[in-house]
Design an enzyme around this catalytic site. Structure first.
Site, PDB file in Angstrom:
ATOM      1  N   PRO A 193      -3.151 -10.511  10.771  1.00  0.00           N
ATOM      2  CA  PRO A 193      -3.966 -11.060  11.890  1.00  0.00           C
ATOM      3  C   PRO A 193      -3.222  -9.316  12.144  1.00  0.00           C
ATOM      4  O   PRO A 193      -3.061  -8.425  11.323  1.00  0.00           O
ATOM      5  CB  PRO A 193      -2.768 -11.274  12.991  1.00  0.00           C
ATOM      6  CG  PRO A 193      -1.569 -11.724  12.036  1.00  0.00           C
ATOM      7  CD  PRO A 193      -1.932 -12.113  10.180  1.00  0.00           C
ATOM      8  N   ASP A 194      -4.655  -8.860  13.349  1.00  0.00           N
ATOM      9  CA  ASP A 194      -4.760  -7.562  13.164  1.00  0.00           C
ATOM     10  C   ASP A 194      -3.631  -7.364  15.024  1.00  0.00           C
ATOM     11  O   ASP A 194      -4.321  -7.627  15.512  1.00  0.00           O
ATOM     12  CB  ASP A 194      -6.144  -6.996  13.565  1.00  0.00           C
ATOM     13  CG  ASP A 194      -5.955  -5.352  13.691  1.00  0.00           C
ATOM     14  OD1 ASP A 194      -5.250  -4.645  14.224  1.00  0.00           O
ATOM     15  OD2 ASP A 194      -7.085  -5.008  13.505  1.00  0.00           O
ATOM     16  N   LYS A 221     -10.928  -2.811  19.640  1.00  0.00           N
ATOM     17  CA  LYS A 221      -8.846  -2.964  20.101  1.00  0.00           C
ATOM     18  C   LYS A 221      -8.463  -2.830  20.785  1.00  0.00           C
ATOM     19  O   LYS A 221      -7.449  -3.288  21.080  1.00  0.00           O
ATOM     20  CB  LYS A 221      -8.707  -2.018  18.375  1.00  0.00           C
ATOM     21  CG  LYS A 221      -8.880  -2.733  17.245  1.00  0.00           C
ATOM     22  CD  LYS A 221      -8.339  -2.290  16.317  1.00  0.00           C
ATOM     23  CE  LYS A 221      -8.517  -2.486  14.631  1.00  0.00           C
ATOM     24  NZ  LYS A 221      -7.251  -2.074  13.828  1.00  0.00           N
ATOM     25  N   ASN A 255       1.061  -1.495   0.190  1.00  0.00           N
ATOM     26  CA  ASN A 255       0.106   0.239  -0.112  1.00  0.00           C
ATOM     27  C   ASN A 255       0.808   1.027  -0.050  1.00  0.00           C
ATOM     28  O   ASN A 255       2.100   1.600  -0.198  1.00  0.00           O
ATOM     29  CB  ASN A 255      -1.355   0.376   1.110  1.00  0.00           C
ATOM     30  CG  ASN A 255       0.402  -0.203   2.704  1.00  0.00           C
ATOM     31  OD1 ASN A 255       0.526   0.519   2.647  1.00  0.00           O
ATOM     32  ND2 ASN A 255      -0.443  -1.122   3.648  1.00  0.00           N
ATOM     33  N   ASP A 313      -3.843  -5.495   4.726  1.00  0.00           N
ATOM     34  CA  ASP A 313      -5.050  -6.917   5.940  1.00  0.00           C
ATOM     35  C   ASP A 313      -5.212  -8.048   4.988  1.00  0.00           C
ATOM     36  O   ASP A 313      -5.266  -8.868   6.024  1.00  0.00           O
ATOM     37  CB  ASP A 313      -6.667  -5.552   5.675  1.00  0.00           C
ATOM     38  CG  ASP A 313      -6.565  -4.710   6.625  1.00  0.00           C
ATOM     39  OD1 ASP A 313      -5.915  -4.421   7.393  1.00  0.00           O
ATOM     40  OD2 ASP A 313      -7.801  -4.145   6.008  1.00  0.00           O
ATOM     41  N   LYS A 364       7.991 -17.788 -10.363  1.00  0.00           N
ATOM     42  CA  LYS A 364       7.316 -16.314 -10.899  1.00  0.00           C
ATOM     43  C   LYS A 364       5.621 -17.039 -12.007  1.00  0.00           C
ATOM     44  O   LYS A 364       5.754 -18.034 -12.283  1.00  0.00           O
ATOM     45  CB  LYS A 364       8.145 -15.787 -11.831  1.00  0.00           C
ATOM     46  CG  LYS A 364       7.288 -14.980 -12.482  1.00  0.00           C
ATOM     47  CD  LYS A 364       8.393 -14.093 -13.560  1.00  0.00           C
ATOM     48  CE  LYS A 364       7.717 -13.079 -14.539  1.00  0.00           C
ATOM     49  NZ  LYS A 364       8.421 -12.402 -15.505  1.00  0.00           N
ATOM     50  N   LYS A 411     -12.978   1.423  16.383  1.00  0.00           N
ATOM     51  CA  LYS A 411     -12.177   0.996  16.019  1.00  0.00           C
ATOM     52  C   LYS A 411     -11.314   1.488  17.119  1.00  0.00           C
ATOM     53  O   LYS A 411     -11.047  -0.249  18.414  1.00  0.00           O
ATOM     54  CB  LYS A 411     -11.019   1.715  14.796  1.00  0.00           C
ATOM     55  CG  LYS A 411     -11.689   0.965  13.939  1.00  0.00           C
ATOM     56  CD  LYS A 411     -10.390   1.461  12.986  1.00  0.00           C
ATOM     57  CE  LYS A 411     -11.015   0.881  11.606  1.00  0.00           C
ATOM     58  NZ  LYS A 411      -9.992   1.594  10.747  1.00  0.00           N
TER      59      LYS A 411
HETATM   60  O1  C5P Z   1      -8.750  -1.413  11.349  1.00  0.00           O
HETATM   61  P1  C5P Z   1      -7.690  -0.316  10.160  1.00  0.00           P
HETATM   62  O2  C5P Z   1      -6.693  -1.283   9.958  1.00  0.00           O
HETATM   63  O3  C5P Z   1      -8.586   0.353   9.648  1.00  0.00           O
HETATM   64  O4  C5P Z   1      -6.562   0.312  11.745  1.00  0.00           O
HETATM   65  C1  C5P Z   1      -6.011   0.577  11.996  1.00  0.00           C
HETATM   66  C2  C5P Z   1      -5.263   0.345  13.156  1.00  0.00           C
HETATM   67  O5  C5P Z   1      -4.787  -0.946  13.154  1.00  0.00           O
HETATM   68  C3  C5P Z   1      -3.595   0.809  13.168  1.00  0.00           C
HETATM   69  O6  C5P Z   1      -3.002   1.514  14.556  1.00  0.00           O
HETATM   70  C4  C5P Z   1      -2.300   0.153  12.160  1.00  0.00           C
HETATM   71  O7  C5P Z   1      -1.211   0.369  12.966  1.00  0.00           O
HETATM   72  C5  C5P Z   1      -3.652  -1.659  12.867  1.00  0.00           C
HETATM   73  N1  C5P Z   1      -3.123  -2.489  12.086  1.00  0.00           N
HETATM   74  C6  C5P Z   1      -2.057  -3.587  12.572  1.00  0.00           C
HETATM   75  N2  C5P Z   1      -2.392  -4.397  12.081  1.00  0.00           N
HETATM   76  C7  C5P Z   1      -3.421  -5.245  11.174  1.00  0.00           C
HETATM   77  C8  C5P Z   1      -4.213  -4.065  10.646  1.00  0.00           C
HETATM   78  C9  C5P Z   1      -4.328  -2.923  11.193  1.00  0.00           C
HETATM   79  O8  C5P Z   1      -1.918  -3.528  13.816  1.00  0.00           O
HETATM   80  N3  C5P Z   1      -3.257  -6.326  10.564  1.00  0.00           N
END
Ligand code: C5P
Length: 404
Positions: free
Chosen positions: A308-309, A345, A212, A281, A291, A341
């Site tokens: 993972p978040d 979170k 990104n 994400d 390739k 969020k």
């Molecule tokens: O849900 P979103 O991606 O918009 O949330 C943004 C926040 O979550 C930011 O603080 C980003 O660093 C964190 N984030 C994360 N791991 C992910 C996606 C986002 O820690 N896979």
């Protein structure tokens, strides 16, 4: 600024005219301002302008006339070098930067810099191509590692009609940078700070990846600011082209999974986490080892699985004395999304920005944002990310931990 002696070293560039305003504002704020111009600077602005604005004689010559020399025992550079609380070189031209990086002392200004123990700030301002030149960048990196405070140039339209990075920041921004050096804030002394920054790369095959537009600039500015306030900083960084902030420990990662592992380990030993990174994400469900061939197909299906978040996982693991702050880059419903969020979170605060706004968000040097904590919110207008980093730390440093 009262009682502070500030030497303004003015280099040969059109932005020299802006420094007249700075000299005036600093003098009005009570500083004892002394202007020292290079010979080329006098082509752009007259020393008399500074003499009039600062009420001190502006100087150019390393070899002053006898009458002037007798006032300072023939060594004005030593007198000023000893007296200065701070030297600001603005605009710093490519030539001046090169001479300083080489340790030259071949005019009054460079001699003064060589002879001083005062902190030195340097604001490069020039044509974007000159600024991007490897030699200029190499010299700036050298000066930074020598302890010069480099003030990042603004982006925009230049006098030469080019557009890019290389503008001298406006007076209020320059004064804010000087204040940071003159009155250092040490409110993060001893704190262990963890910052995630930049994008991640999710490989599809050995040559392709999903990523990104995150540049990492905001996270790096936060790391730099935390260091200057006395924190011990660990920076978990996705791929960026930025220099590591001095004194920070940098852990390089590529994918979100790598970022997750590095962050979870470092989180164990940190007091404050700011998750500024933009981890992807999703990643490819199956990474090809060779390739992927185009073949004859007109459509290509990619199967993706969720990453993972990371910040959510840290929010869940958070001990009562730890603080976790997230970012929310939004395109609509900014406040509602940010608050959702923060709660979902388990964050102590979140910094939200509207990335559709001109000049803000991804890959820009500036940002406009709103800070939401559980108890209050603060809105910030568009400003350089370095300035915003300082405002963010002002808020985060005041956040209560669950323990308090
Ligand atoms: O849900 P979103 O991606 O918009 O949330 C943004 C926040 O979550 C930011 O603080 C980003 O660093 C964190 N984030 C994360 N791991 C992910 C996606 C986002 O820690 N896979």
């Amino acid at each position: 600024m009262t009682g502070k002696t500030i030497v303004l070293g003015i280099g040969g560039g059109i932005a020299a005219y802006k420094v007249a305003d700075l000299a005036s504002k600093l003098t009005q704020q009570g500083a004892d301002v002394h202007a020292v111009l290079t010979e080329s600077a006098t082509r752009f602005i007259a020393p008399l302008t500074f003499t009039a604005l600062t009420h001190n004689p502006a100087q150019v010559d390393l070899w002053p006339h006898e009458t002037e020399a007798s006032k300072s025992a023939g060594m004005p550079h030593i007198a000023l070098a000893d007296k200065a609380d701070l030297i600001l070189i603005a605009p710093a031209s490519a030539d001046l930067i090169a001479r300083l990086a080489g340790g030259f002392a071949n005019d009054l200004l460079t001699t003064l810099v060589t002879a001083t123990r005062a902190p030195i700030a340097l604001a490069p301002a020039m044509n974007p191509t000159m600024l991007a030149r490897p030699a200029t960048q190499r010299n700036l990196a050298q000066l930074q590692s020598d302890g010069f405070h480099i003030i990042q140039p603004d982006e925009g339209r230049m006098a030469c009609e080019h557009v890019g990075s290389g503008r001298l920041p406006e007076t209020p921004e320059l004064i804010a940078q000087l204040e940071k050096i003159l009155f250092p804030n040490r409110d993060l002394e001893g704190k262990r700070v963890l910052i995630t920054a930049g994008p991640t790369r999710e490989n599809l095959d050995p040559v392709r990846f999903i990523s990104n537009r995150s540049s990492g600039k905001m996270g790096y500015a936060l790391a730099e600011e935390a260091r200057s306030r006395g924190a011990r900083v660990t920076l978990v960084s996705g791929p960026t082209s930025l220099a590591t902030p001095q004194g920070a420990e940098r852990i390089n990662v590529q994918s979100a999974l790598e970022m997750r592992d590095a962050t979870i380990v470092a989180f164990e030993n940190c007091d404050i986490l700011i998750a500024c990174a933009a981890p992807a994400d999703f990643r490819a469900a199956n990474q090809a080892t060779q390739k992927i061939k185009r073949g004859d197909s007109q459509i290509m299906h990619l199967e993706l699985v969720a990453n993972p978040d990371i910040v959510r996982e840290c929010g869940t693991r958070k001990r009562p004395n730890q603080i976790v702050v997230g970012f929310a880059a939004e395109t609509h419903n900014v406040e509602a999304e940010a608050r959702r969020k923060m709660l979902e979170k388990n964050l102590d605060a979140i910094i939200a920005n509207d990335v559709t706004r001109e000049g803000a968000g991804f890959d820009s040097n500036s940002n406009a944002a709103t800070f939401y904590s559980r108890s209050h919110q603060t809105e910030w207008p568009l400003m350089p990310k370095t300035t915003l980093a300082s405002k963010i730390w002002d808020e985060v440093a005041r956040l209560p931990t669950a323990k308090n």
